[in-house]
Scaffold this motif. Structure first.
Motif, mmCIF file in Angstrom:
data_model
loop_
_atom_site.group_PDB
_atom_site.id
_atom_site.type_symbol
_atom_site.label_atom_id
_atom_site.label_comp_id
_atom_site.label_asym_id
_atom_site.label_seq_id
_atom_site.Cartn_x
_atom_site.Cartn_y
_atom_site.Cartn_z
ATOM 1 N N ARG A 1 2.460 2.711 -3.909
ATOM 2 C CA ARG A 1 1.257 2.202 -4.746
ATOM 3 C C ARG A 1 1.817 2.581 -5.590
ATOM 4 N NH1 ARG A 1 -4.162 3.831 -2.737
ATOM 5 N NH2 ARG A 1 -2.773 4.701 -1.414
ATOM 6 N N ARG B 1 7.151 -1.625 -5.450
ATOM 7 C CA ARG B 1 5.730 -2.067 -5.822
ATOM 8 C C ARG B 1 6.027 -3.726 -6.420
ATOM 9 N NH1 ARG B 1 2.554 0.658 -7.894
ATOM 10 N NH2 ARG B 1 2.342 -0.804 -9.711
ATOM 11 N N PHE C 1 0.889 -1.003 0.353
ATOM 12 C CA PHE C 1 -0.033 0.342 0.334
ATOM 13 C C PHE C 1 1.108 1.180 -0.240
ATOM 14 C CE2 PHE C 1 -3.118 -2.926 1.138
ATOM 15 C CZ PHE C 1 -4.027 -3.051 1.080
#
Length: 186
Positions: A108, A114, A105
């Motif tokens: 992102r 990520r 999260f």
């Protein structure tokens, strides 16, 4: 243990306990029992520190597949047990999973970091191959097309379990998913 690994492991523990905001150079120094400033030597910026943790998590995820083997032929009930076993095996590293999900999260907007925790993680290809073998073993049509979805479902169940979001019957969810897939033509 190498100093980078020691720093990354301390970072994983900090994130698992306090979220990504708990990850600071000084906190890692303290968590790893290192002299003040040690972490900054190995990771100059916050992104460098997150990258160290991300690499460590990725290495650990690859180890999650050690010993995983899918038989050539399975019943659907056996396939559910195998899938739950893979989920349980991955869940045993709870701190690592908590840190991984928190970072997913947080990152992102950073496709590179990520990606190393999600779709481009080195473990993704062998995990998808195991999922494809499982689907082929129960006679699912086009197992390669469905394997990424099965991996995603296992990952979602893992996240739910790690977050202690609510009790879920993993076997029932996985069984319903497998029951909904089309069988290959005889």
């Amino acid at each position: 243990m190498a100093r980078r690994d020691q720093i990354a492991d301390a970072g994983v523990r900090l994130i698992a306990r306090g979220g990504v905001h708990a990850l600071t150079h000084l906190a890692v120094d303290a968590e790893a029992s290192l002299p003040r400033g040690s972490t900054s030597y190995y990771a100059r910026t916050r992104r460098d520190l997150i990258a160290l943790v991300t690499v460590r998590l990725s290495e650990g995820s690859q180890a999650d597949l050690d010993g995983v083997s899918v038989p050539v032929v399975l019943t659907r009930a056996e396939a559910v047990r195998v899938a739950v076993g893979i989920l349980n095996h991955m869940a045993r590293r709870e701190d690592a999973q908590a840190a991984r999900f928190a970072l997913m999260f947080e990152l992102r907007g950073d496709d590179e970091l990520r990606g190393a925790l999600t779709a481009h993680a080195p473990v993704r290809t062998p995990l998808t191959a195991e999922a494809e073998r499982l689907l082929r073993a129960i006679g699912i049509a086009d197992p390669a097309a469905h394997a990424p979805d099965l991996v995603g479902l296992i990952d979602a169940l893992l996240m739910y379990r790690t977050a202690r979001a609510a009790p879920i019957d993993d076997a029932r969810v996985l069984g319903a998913y497998l029951d909904g897939l089309p069988a290959s033509a005889p």
